[in-house]
Write a protein that holds these residues in place. Structure first.
Motif, short mmCIF file in Angstrom:
data_model
loop_
_atom_site.label_atom_id
_atom_site.label_comp_id
_atom_site.label_asym_id
_atom_site.label_seq_id
_atom_site.Cartn_x
_atom_site.Cartn_y
_atom_site.Cartn_z
N ASP A 1 30.03 -20.21 -27.47
CA ASP A 1 29.85 -21.09 -28.63
C ASP A 1 31.17 -21.67 -29.11
N ASN B 1 27.17 -24.24 -31.93
CA ASN B 1 26.14 -23.22 -31.79
C ASN B 1 25.22 -23.63 -30.64
N ILE C 1 29.89 -25.34 -35.68
CA ILE C 1 30.33 -24.09 -36.30
C ILE C 1 31.66 -24.35 -37.00
N THR D 1 32.33 -16.87 -39.49
CA THR D 1 32.07 -18.31 -39.47
C THR D 1 30.89 -18.60 -40.39
N ASN E 1 28.22 -19.69 -39.37
CA ASN E 1 27.03 -19.38 -38.58
C ASN E 1 26.90 -17.88 -38.32
N LEU F 1 28.71 -16.22 -30.51
CA LEU F 1 28.11 -15.75 -31.76
C LEU F 1 27.36 -14.44 -31.54
N THR G 1 27.34 -15.31 -44.99
CA THR G 1 27.56 -16.75 -45.10
C THR G 1 27.15 -17.20 -46.49
#
Length: 346
Positions: free
Chosen positions: A100, A118, A125, A157, A159, A187, A210
């Motif tokens: 990713d 992603n 991302i 991140t 994500n 990821l 997140t």
């Protein structure tokens, strides 16, 4: 209150106190020892699980090692020719390698290529600590400046946490100086979490930290960060759930992990204490029964016999009668004294 009742009362109070003390010792010492043992085992299980989570980043090593020895990539780090990136580092190739993120940095820290995508959603991302045009010399992922092999870790991140490996671009010759550093990332997805959970035979869940966290989850994260240790919750069925926050290479919270497993240690301790308590109660009842039997045989019956003999003498009015006084115990002594008294009065 009769002597027998008084003695029984004293026995019940004394043995009851001893039994209560025994039960307190079993609960406060023995069962507490099992609780501590279970707590230690729980923390070891947490450590083993998170060690496997951290080791998941090693799945990037084959790609990182191959690319670190790739002469064309080392040359690209110096030239930055777009044609190379379009041909060898396209999104299709990155998807095939389940990557990713890829960043190529030259030996001066200048970013030659950076892609944050992603692969499952196709979205971008955002990684605050990696979105630079130039990396400072002390950046923790500049492998060619660190004088070490692969640098591994997790980075937060938008994500979710991304597993990251950085390797110096040494080419096939494999000796310094390096042409730069290649940084790749994957990821941490549900498949990886499920695989780790299967290895540990427990239930593992991961919630990326997140902006989409709920207020309750955010409060939990802040609470764990304030404690600086996992929060462990235990259930009546013997299971326990540990909540902990994983920090990334830069010290930022990256993911909230929930580990649920089952332990038989506390249940074993409770069974042991329960069995010991029942045995202590039965032993106390047995002791009381034996003491009562001996008391009736050695005290109550002789005393009743003495009383009956005295009542017979009183009823007959014959002071020449004597009371049987065999033996050397106190009842025999009292009987002899009474016989002497009767003889004097006769």
């Amino acid at each position: 209150m009769s002597i027998q009742t008084k003695i029984i009362t004293v026995l019940v109070v004394v043995l009851g106190g001893l039994l209560l003390g025994d039960l307190i010792v079993l609960d406060r010492v023995v069962l507490e020892g099992f609780r501590k043992l279970e707590s230690q085992e729980t923390r070891r299980e947490i450590g083993r699980t998170m060690a496997i989570v951290d080791d998941e980043v090693k799945s990037l090593d084959p790609v990182a090692s191959n690319w670190a020895q790739w002469d064309d990539l080392a040359e690209f780090a110096q030239t930055g020719l777009p044609a190379f990136a379009e041909q060898h580092l396209s999104n299709t190739i990155l998807d095939t390698l389940a990557l990713d993120m890829v960043i190529v940095v030259d030996r001066h820290g200048r970013v030659v290529l950076s892609r944050f995508r992603n692969r499952q959603t196709g979205g971008v991302i955002h990684v605050d600590n990696l979105e630079h045009r130039d990396f400072p010399e002390d950046h923790p992922l500049l492998a060619h400046n660190r004088g070490v092999g692969h640098i591994r870790g997790t980075i937060a991140t938008d994500n979710g946490p991304i597993l990251t490996t950085a390797a110096p671009l040494l080419g096939k010759r494999g000796v310094p100086p390096a042409a730069g550093t290649v940084i790749i990332g994957r990821l941490m997805d549900k498949a990886a979490v499920s695989r780790i959970s299967g290895q540990m035979n427990n239930a593992l869940e991961m919630t990326p930290i997140t902006a989409g966290l709920s207020s309750g989850q955010r409060e939990t994260v802040n609470h764990i960060l304030a404690l600086d240790e996992p929060v462990i919750e235990r259930a009546a069925d013997g299971s326990w759930t540990a909540l902990l926050v994983q920090r990334d290479l830069f010290g930022y919270p990256a993911a909230l992990y929930s580990i649920t497993a089952w332990s038989t240690i506390h249940g074993l301790g409770a069974d042991t204490v329960r069995t010991a308590s029942i045995m202590a109660i039965l032993a106390s009842l047995t002791v009381i029964a034996v003491i009562l039997f001996l008391m009736r045989r050695l005290i109550v019956h002789p005393f009743a016999n003495l009383k009956r003999e005295l009542l017979d003498i009183r009823a007959s009015g014959d002071l020449t009668k004597t009371i049987p006084a065999s033996g050397k115990d106190e009842f025999a002594l009292v009987s002899r004294e009474i016989n002497d008294l009767l003889t004097e009065r006769a």
